[in-house]
Design a protein around this motif. Structure first.
Motif, mmCIF file in Angstrom:
data_model
loop_
_atom_site.group_PDB
_atom_site.id
_atom_site.type_symbol
_atom_site.label_atom_id
_atom_site.label_comp_id
_atom_site.label_asym_id
_atom_site.label_seq_id
_atom_site.Cartn_x
_atom_site.Cartn_y
_atom_site.Cartn_z
ATOM 1 N N ARG A 97 0.836 -1.212 0.000
ATOM 2 C CA ARG A 97 0.000 0.000 0.000
ATOM 3 C C ARG A 97 0.868 1.259 0.000
ATOM 4 N NH1 ARG A 97 -4.698 1.131 4.206
ATOM 5 N NH2 ARG A 97 -5.626 2.883 3.074
ATOM 6 N N LEU B 107 -6.800 -6.560 -5.153
ATOM 7 C CA LEU B 107 -7.923 -5.612 -5.200
ATOM 8 C C LEU B 107 -7.413 -4.175 -5.274
ATOM 9 C CD1 LEU B 107 -10.158 -7.396 -2.562
ATOM 10 C CD2 LEU B 107 -10.924 -6.833 -4.870
ATOM 11 N N ASP C 288 -7.900 -1.392 -8.295
ATOM 12 C CA ASP C 288 -8.550 -0.092 -8.057
ATOM 13 C C ASP C 288 -7.623 1.066 -8.423
ATOM 14 O OD1 ASP C 288 -10.965 1.217 -7.295
ATOM 15 O OD2 ASP C 288 -10.017 1.839 -5.415
ATOM 16 N N ARG D 257 -7.680 1.266 -12.132
ATOM 17 C CA ARG D 257 -8.954 1.819 -12.607
ATOM 18 C C ARG D 257 -8.992 3.330 -12.417
ATOM 19 N NH1 ARG D 257 -13.651 3.275 -10.595
ATOM 20 N NH2 ARG D 257 -12.861 2.979 -8.486
ATOM 21 N N ALA E 280 -17.009 7.768 -1.655
ATOM 22 C CA ALA E 280 -15.735 7.042 -1.708
ATOM 23 C C ALA E 280 -15.092 7.180 -3.087
ATOM 24 C CB ALA E 280 -15.935 5.570 -1.363
ATOM 25 N N ASP F 292 -9.045 9.367 -0.797
ATOM 26 C CA ASP F 292 -8.384 9.209 0.505
ATOM 27 C C ASP F 292 -9.396 8.962 1.617
ATOM 28 O OD1 ASP F 292 -5.548 9.603 -0.103
ATOM 29 O OD2 ASP F 292 -6.193 11.580 -0.771
ATOM 30 N N TYR G 280 -10.749 5.308 1.577
ATOM 31 C CA TYR G 280 -9.830 4.310 2.133
ATOM 32 C C TYR G 280 -9.637 4.512 3.635
ATOM 33 C CZ TYR G 280 -8.794 1.843 -2.134
ATOM 34 O OH TYR G 280 -8.921 1.029 -3.234
ATOM 35 N N LEU H 30 -11.675 1.383 4.824
ATOM 36 C CA LEU H 30 -10.664 0.345 5.009
ATOM 37 C C LEU H 30 -9.901 0.520 6.330
ATOM 38 C CD1 LEU H 30 -8.908 -2.036 4.378
ATOM 39 C CD2 LEU H 30 -7.671 -0.679 2.685
ATOM 40 N N ASP H 31 -9.229 1.670 6.498
ATOM 41 C CA ASP H 31 -8.402 1.831 7.711
ATOM 42 C C ASP H 31 -9.259 1.755 8.977
ATOM 43 O OD1 ASP H 31 -6.155 2.171 6.136
ATOM 44 O OD2 ASP H 31 -6.374 4.348 6.057
ATOM 45 N N ARG I 57 -9.924 -1.767 9.755
ATOM 46 C CA ARG I 57 -8.703 -2.451 10.203
ATOM 47 C C ARG I 57 -8.356 -2.051 11.640
ATOM 48 N NH1 ARG I 57 -3.135 -2.431 7.039
ATOM 49 N NH2 ARG I 57 -2.175 -4.145 8.203
ATOM 50 N N SER J 238 -14.194 2.221 -5.890
ATOM 51 C CA SER J 238 -13.314 2.164 -4.719
ATOM 52 C C SER J 238 -14.099 1.673 -3.505
ATOM 53 C CB SER J 238 -12.695 3.541 -4.456
ATOM 54 O OG SER J 238 -11.819 3.883 -5.511
ATOM 55 N N THR K 147 -14.225 -1.990 -3.689
ATOM 56 C CA THR K 147 -12.888 -2.499 -3.370
ATOM 57 C C THR K 147 -12.679 -2.525 -1.865
ATOM 58 O OG1 THR K 147 -12.043 -1.583 -5.449
ATOM 59 C CG2 THR K 147 -10.409 -2.100 -3.741
ATOM 60 N N ALA L 51 -14.713 -5.291 -0.308
ATOM 61 C CA ALA L 51 -14.130 -6.615 -0.610
ATOM 62 C C ALA L 51 -12.892 -6.869 0.239
ATOM 63 C CB ALA L 51 -13.792 -6.704 -2.105
ATOM 64 N N ILE L 52 -12.087 -5.834 0.464
ATOM 65 C CA ILE L 52 -10.897 -5.987 1.305
ATOM 66 C C ILE L 52 -11.306 -6.277 2.750
ATOM 67 C CG2 ILE L 52 -8.916 -4.749 2.292
ATOM 68 C CD1 ILE L 52 -8.621 -3.329 -0.435
ATOM 69 N N LEU M 233 -10.303 -9.429 5.241
ATOM 70 C CA LEU M 233 -9.733 -9.256 6.581
ATOM 71 C C LEU M 233 -10.580 -9.964 7.634
ATOM 72 C CD1 LEU M 233 -8.747 -5.473 6.394
ATOM 73 C CD2 LEU M 233 -7.168 -7.420 6.497
#
Lengths: 328, 328
Positions: free
Chosen positions: A103, A158, A162, A165, B87, B92, B95, B99-100, B103, B148, B151, B154-155, B159
């Protein structure tokens, strides 16, 4: 053109660099500079006629990528990873290197801006797939990894799709089969025996086979792996479309077929050096691994293997690694 | 038991909390405490007989999760996300939050240790799929998102499956169909019209239909979405196995079938309030969206919809949101 190889000190990385230096060009473009990056210093290639720069840093460090990108390499081969066993044993390290490192790289590419749009070739793995499987895993089969390593690879796939894309880079992910015959010494990878049972007997050494002869697996030679990387670095990516990650062609062979090929190529003496010692732990791990694929998309996009049969894999190993000789 | 709802101020979050408070239990366990978290303060429910705590913080902040987990909620409903359009517009931010944020949550759960092993219900999305599709998307179809947002979902699915496999938590990801009829005012989501063309005419307002009548899409009512969440929070997860993310049941309906259902339930006057105004941009976006699914795994695992036909969806909306009335 300038090429950056991440994970250059690994087995596939070394073979890729040897090929790039021997060719002197990538596709129809002359190579003017190669940067080799790894956490340990990659060996300086001997007799290189192209300037080769060796850079050592921690790929997982957010600050590592920017200096590597400053000279704007046009093609980046990203082979940096810790292996399956280590990612499973050290959860944090696996995510730090295999996910966060990638990343950081993607973000650093995006941060360059100013029209920078490199080709990024990412080595993914068939470990993105987890059992149960169909007889052959096709191009539309889901990724449900059963290891943290496979999870990290699937996530990077993934992200690369992205970022491609969105126009930040031109990514291609290639899922390598298990590389066989892997040169070097036996290691602790659960998949090591697929190579050990060929390589060690050829060197006059005994090899342990921990699974039954009917275990099927998906193989490609180091020569094929390098060929896939080169093709991914040079192909016209317009033809790929948005599905940027491809299962690479390979050979499905049972352990029994591997051994029969070894006997055909070398004789009974060599094969007699394989000792069967079933290991329930390894048998359990291997039972969850992919066995066979149909790789129509990759083949249509021009990816081809360097071997037609497992006999070819053994002969290529003898030629490429043993100078044409083996212990009969 | 203590329940934590992340993203509690959103539409589905509010409806989930209403249901939890009305039931007073989750499965066979009495609810003793509910924590509602969002970036804006969730409304304090009226007449709640269960202690409800409202917490406001930025989900993307790495320090946000630990205080929420300190009382060790046994079930966490994770609905926190920024939506697809945002998104895509703000790379930024998408994500960072989608995502972050997730996580950080997973890491914070793992950091509690000491046997803490909560059920984590994650709202994923059919946006994890990207065209081209088979006629029906089955349970083994690959995730190749074309946004995005997709994406990021899916991520997070990957996880959650890995953190579950490693024993850090007990995760279930549910891919919600497009929620229809979505209450509230028209918004700028490209999918908004699927709800607008039902909700606005029922309120005596004109609605714009930007696509042709033959566009098919995958729908579930808010009532079904809440039912999926409750089931995911209570089901025996041993039956799921390692594939922890499931496409939820829904109804495939064309826009023409939606309109025909509206006419059957309410009459010609209501339907006359739909104005056809084709929008090539929205038509292009919608062309890449999933249309129809076979959701055998989810059905076998006990997930069921609250509606059999699109007529039911409209009747449920009139009952749940409009007190049984509409503008004829």
């Amino acid at each position: 053109m300038h090429i950056l190889v991440l994970g250059a000190a690994g087995m596939v990385g070394r073979k890729l660099v040897d090929r790039l230096l021997a060719d002197g060009h990538l596709g129809d473009r002359q190579i003017t500079r190669i940067t080799l990056h790894d956490v340990v210093a990659a060996a300086q290639p001997l007799d290189a006629t192209i300037p080769v720069e060796i850079v050592t840093s921690d790929f997982a460090d957010a600050a590592s990528a920017a200096p590597l990108l400053a000279p704007r390499p046009q093609v980046i081969f990203h082979l940096a990873a810790i292996v399956s066993g280590e990612a499973e044993a050290d959860f944090d390290k696996g995510y730090r290197i295999n996910l966060d490192g990638t990343r950081h790289l993607l973000e650093a590419i995006r941060a360059v801006g100013d029209g920078y749009h490199p080709r990024l070739v990412f080595t993914s793995s068939i470990a993105v797939f987890g059992a149960p499987f169909p007889e052959k895993i096709g191009d539309e089969f889901l990724s449900t990894p059963l290891t943290s390593y496979g999870t990290q690879k699937a996530i990077c796939e993934l992200l690369i799709a992205d970022y491609t894309r969105r126009g930040f880079l031109d990514g291609v992910g290639i899922r390598l089969p298990t590389i066989c015959v892997r040169p070097g010494r036996p290691n602790k990878a659960a998949s090591g025996f697929f190579s050990d049972i060929i390589r060690e007997p050829l060197a006059g050494q005994e090899a342990v086979l921990p699974v039954s002869d009917d275990v099927m697996h998906w193989h490609a030679s180091p020569r094929s792996a390098v060929g896939f990387l080169i093709h991914a670095g040079t192909m016209d990516t317009k033809a790929i479309g948005p599905r940027r990650n491809l299962s690479m062609p390979g050979l499905a062979a049972t352990v029994g077929e591997q051994i029969a090929a070894l006997e055909r190529v070398t004789g009974k003496n060599v094969v007699a050096r394989i000792r069967r010692e079933p290991d329930p732990v390894i048998m359990g791990i291997v039972a969850g691994w992919p066995r066979n694929f149909s790789t129509d998309r990759a083949r249509q996009l021009g990816f081809t293997t360097a071997e037609k049969t497992f006999d070819d894999i053994i002969r290529n190993h003898i030629d490429d690694e043993l100078g044409g000789n083996f212990v009969a």
